[in-house]
Design an enzyme around this catalytic site. Structure first.
Site, mmCIF file in Angstrom:
data_model
loop_
_atom_site.group_PDB
_atom_site.id
_atom_site.type_symbol
_atom_site.label_atom_id
_atom_site.label_comp_id
_atom_site.label_asym_id
_atom_site.label_seq_id
_atom_site.Cartn_x
_atom_site.Cartn_y
_atom_site.Cartn_z
ATOM 1 N N CYS A 304 -99.607 9.500 75.003
ATOM 2 C CA CYS A 304 -100.893 9.993 75.796
ATOM 3 C C CYS A 304 -101.941 9.909 74.700
ATOM 4 C CB CYS A 304 -100.670 11.512 75.822
ATOM 5 S SG CYS A 304 -99.432 11.697 77.534
ATOM 6 N N ALA A 305 -102.275 8.792 74.366
ATOM 7 C CA ALA A 305 -103.248 8.525 73.034
ATOM 8 C C ALA A 305 -104.862 8.679 73.163
ATOM 9 C CB ALA A 305 -103.022 7.120 72.570
ATOM 10 N N GLY A 306 -105.179 8.706 74.382
ATOM 11 C CA GLY A 306 -106.759 8.948 74.469
ATOM 12 C C GLY A 306 -107.332 10.347 74.288
ATOM 13 N N PRO A 307 -108.318 10.358 73.675
ATOM 14 C CA PRO A 307 -109.264 9.222 73.039
ATOM 15 C C PRO A 307 -109.173 8.761 71.633
ATOM 16 C CG PRO A 307 -110.244 11.446 72.720
ATOM 17 C CD PRO A 307 -108.979 11.753 73.471
ATOM 18 N N GLY A 308 -107.748 8.974 71.222
ATOM 19 C CA GLY A 308 -107.448 8.377 69.913
ATOM 20 C C GLY A 308 -107.320 9.047 68.780
ATOM 21 N N GLY A 309 -107.790 10.406 68.492
ATOM 22 C CA GLY A 309 -107.849 11.032 67.436
ATOM 23 C C GLY A 309 -106.390 10.866 66.692
ATOM 24 N N LYS A 310 -105.353 11.464 67.225
ATOM 25 C CA LYS A 310 -104.063 11.626 66.644
ATOM 26 C C LYS A 310 -103.632 10.211 66.467
ATOM 27 C CE LYS A 310 -103.328 15.964 68.668
ATOM 28 N NZ LYS A 310 -103.957 15.907 69.561
ATOM 29 N N ASP A 372 -98.585 14.122 73.498
ATOM 30 C CA ASP A 372 -99.668 15.026 73.466
ATOM 31 C C ASP A 372 -100.199 15.223 74.904
ATOM 32 O OD1 ASP A 372 -101.731 16.849 72.515
ATOM 33 O OD2 ASP A 372 -102.968 14.998 71.706
ATOM 34 N N CYS A 425 -102.734 21.334 73.554
ATOM 35 C CA CYS A 425 -103.748 22.011 73.186
ATOM 36 C C CYS A 425 -103.942 23.357 73.903
ATOM 37 C CB CYS A 425 -105.027 21.196 73.146
ATOM 38 S SG CYS A 425 -106.515 22.111 72.313
HETATM 39 C C1 LIG Z 1 -104.628 15.998 75.325
HETATM 40 S S1 LIG Z 1 -105.174 14.243 75.744
HETATM 41 C C2 LIG Z 1 -104.290 13.450 74.476
HETATM 42 C C3 LIG Z 1 -105.256 13.569 72.899
HETATM 43 C C4 LIG Z 1 -105.043 12.618 72.055
HETATM 44 N N1 LIG Z 1 -103.535 12.751 71.698
HETATM 45 C C5 LIG Z 1 -105.903 12.712 70.702
HETATM 46 O O1 LIG Z 1 -105.463 13.383 69.843
HETATM 47 O O2 LIG Z 1 -106.921 12.232 70.981
HETATM 48 C C6 LIG Z 1 -104.092 13.627 76.953
HETATM 49 C C7 LIG Z 1 -104.294 12.346 77.388
HETATM 50 O O3 LIG Z 1 -103.219 12.007 78.144
HETATM 51 C C8 LIG Z 1 -103.842 11.132 79.296
HETATM 52 N N2 LIG Z 1 -102.761 11.047 80.329
HETATM 53 C C9 LIG Z 1 -102.795 11.725 81.624
HETATM 54 N N3 LIG Z 1 -101.724 11.495 82.182
HETATM 55 C C10 LIG Z 1 -101.110 10.226 81.627
HETATM 56 C C11 LIG Z 1 -100.140 9.695 82.037
HETATM 57 N N4 LIG Z 1 -99.358 9.977 83.136
HETATM 58 N N5 LIG Z 1 -99.608 8.792 81.076
HETATM 59 C C12 LIG Z 1 -100.228 8.573 79.868
HETATM 60 N N6 LIG Z 1 -101.281 9.139 79.432
HETATM 61 C C13 LIG Z 1 -101.771 10.284 80.488
HETATM 62 C C14 LIG Z 1 -105.167 11.503 79.438
HETATM 63 O O4 LIG Z 1 -106.008 10.596 80.218
HETATM 64 C C15 LIG Z 1 -105.456 12.241 78.214
HETATM 65 O O5 LIG Z 1 -106.152 10.929 77.503
#
Ligand SMILES: C[S@@+](CC[C@H](N)C(=O)[O-])C[C@H]1O[C@@H](n2cnc3c(N)ncnc32)[C@H](O)[C@@H]1O
Length: 494
Positions: A304-310, A372, A425
């Site tokens: 669940c990488a977006g926006p990519g910080g971790k 995440d 979070c």
């Molecule tokens: C809490 S954020 C992750 C923050 C990220 N790890 C960072 O540190 O920048 C959760 C992310 O999961 C994505 N997401 C939601 N449903 C998902 C799915 N079924 N599969 C993959 N990613 C998903 C969201 O779009 C969001 O970008």
């Protein structure tokens, strides 16, 4: 209350002339446009009307205002304080305003309520002198609401000005002994259900939860991460200026911009060698990277990488060990942000757009996996001042199946002996321990128990105090100065 908020706007020429012959009409005076209050009001309207995020709406408006030389840095600081303070303390101010009018708040027009809340904040939450706070708010009301409703604003603000914050809290909040959660909700301006959920997770007595709720009302410092192998904390300390930068509390890669400032102005941030990242998020990525795996350690996944910080920190740590990172994200526009965050990473990586609950990868193909998951974000209330008022308890039901599905897939993606980090979070137990427990025990329709064990995450956050009884870890703003990140580490056993 003699003035009504919805009275029709009167023509200025007629004002004061109605019937009272003995008193000469006051000459009409144009309202003064105060750019700071106008800007703050515009942001509050955007937040209210179109669910905008203050931290996204405010910066471009400030930049535009700064094009006029007379709008100085201190005006920008005041506008920011008025917006954030008003939104954070909205619950308290609503209770105060309610006590000063003779109708339910929902019957007051939202723009009128916004002007009243801005005025209440100036009166009760800043050092702006009473007469200046009232007159600036009435002038704002004259400009944006009209003279009729400005009189209503004037009358309500004069009532509010009769007491200071402590005086009002004693009047509008129930005693702690009668209803502790409602008392805390009004005193510290949080929805009651949020107070209840945070307290369930934090445990302990009154002092701890009060400290936490107050920490949620503070503006967090901007924290930077020097991505290892790409920049150093020393470089960031020098770039920020040693008198206004501090090293991280816990992460060796962190630098805090103690005096604020514009991270985008730093070369290392512009080039992606460093980024803006809360220390809690840094600790989560570091802990996952530090947990021992048995055997091979070459393929890492951020599901669940977006926006990519971790992902950017993991990729840099992976590069140091010659490991590969697959960063996967469901939303294409967020996957593009991940691409941007990882560009220039010295080691091998790939970014893909994929649904982590229907993954394209084969089971057992990774040595380390971070999930995440999307959550209510109740651990980041310091950053998003309006978020606490938007969230509803029902949101938890929406996230529950997704969080379980993503954790199950993470445990399937990792090979036996590999490690999964489940992070949120949010400290809400329904999004943290309960999810992990349900997945491990196979609770829920059609779910099977998973062969995995929790491992103690605390040793992988070495030097960080107050991590609780383990094996999972919950960080807290008031104890660690971080967002309230949660991390459970699980090892696949069969
Ligand atoms: C809490 S954020 C992750 C923050 C990220 N790890 C960072 O540190 O920048 C959760 C992310 O999961 C994505 N997401 C939601 N449903 C998902 C799915 N079924 N599969 C993959 N990613 C998903 C969201 O779009 C969001 O970008």
């Amino acid at each position: 209350m003699s003035e009504q908020p919805r009275q029709p706007r009167r023509k200025p020429a007629a004002e004061g002339a109605g019937g009272r012959q003995s008193k000469p009409a006051k000459p009409y005076r144009r309202p003064q446009k105060d750019p700071v209050r106008m800007l703050a009001f515009e942001v509050l309207r955007a937040v209210d009307e179109r669910d905008a995020y203050a931290n996204l709406v405010l910066p471009p408006l400030l930049r535009k205002a700064r094009q006029d030389e007379s709008f100085q840095a201190r005006d920008a600081a005041l506008a920011t304080e008025l917006v954030y303070g008003t939104l954070r303390r909205q619950g308290t101010y609503d209770a105060v305003i309610k006590a000063c009018i003779d109708r339910p708040l929902r019957e007051v027009d939202p723009p009128v309520l916004d002007v009243l809340s801005l005025g209440a904040h100036q009166l009760l939450g800043t050092r702006i002198p009473t007469h200046a706070a009232v007159s600036a708010s009435v002038e704002l009301a004259r400009v944006v609401l009209g003279d009729g409703r400005a009189k209503f604003v004037n009358a309500v603000l004069r009532k509010i000005a009769a007491h200071d914050m402590d005086g009002w809290l004693e009047r509008v909040a129930p005693p702690y002994e009668d209803d502790a959660e409602e008392h805390l909700a009004v005193y510290h301006s949080h929805p009651r259900w949020v107070v209840s959920a945070l307290w369930d997770s934090l445990g302990g007595g009154r002092a701890g939860i009060e400290d936490l709720l107050e920490a949620d009302n503070e503006r967090p410092e901007v924290t930077l991460v020097a991505r290892p192998g790409r920049s150093t904390p020393q470089e960031l300390l020098e770039a920020v200026g040693e008198d206004s930068a501090l090293p991280g509390r816990w992460s060796p890669y962190a630098v805090r911009m103690a005096e604020g400032g514009e991270p985008g102005a730093l070369e290392a941030v512009r080039e992606g060698r460093a980024g803006v990242q809360d220390e809690g998020s840094q600790l989560v990525a570091m802990a996952l990277a530090a947990a021992p795996v048995e055997g091979r350690d070459q393929r890492w996944l951020d599901g669940c990488a977006g926006p990519g910080g971790k992902a950017a920190l993991l990729a840099a740590l992976a590069a140091d060990r010659g490991a590969f990172l697959l960063a996967s994200e469901k939303q294409p526009h967020r996957a593009r942000l991940v691409e941007k965050a990882l560009a220039g990473n010295p080691g091998p990586y790939q970014v893909i757009t994929a649904d982590g609950t229907r993954p394209p990868w084969l089971p057992g193909s990774f040595d380390r996996v971070l999930m995440d998951v999307p959550c209510t974000g109740l651990g980041a209330l310091r950053r998003r001042p309006e978020a606490r008022w938007r969230r509803r308890p029902e949101d938890l039901d929406g996230f529950a199946p997704l969080q379980r599905g993503l954790l199950r897939e993470a445990l399937s993606a990792v090979r036996v002996g590999g490690v999964v980090g489940y992070a949120t979070c949010s400290p809400h137990l329904a999004e943290t321990r309960v999810v992990v427990d349900d997945v491990l025990k196979g609770r829920g329709a059609g779910a099977e128990p998973v062969s995995a064990e929790l491992i103690d995450a605390r040793p992988f956050m070495s030097g960080v105090p107050a991590l609780g009884d383990g094996p999972d870890v919950q960080l807290w703003p008031h104890l660690h100065g971080t967002d309230a990140m949660y991390l459970a580490l699980l090892r696949r056993t069969a």
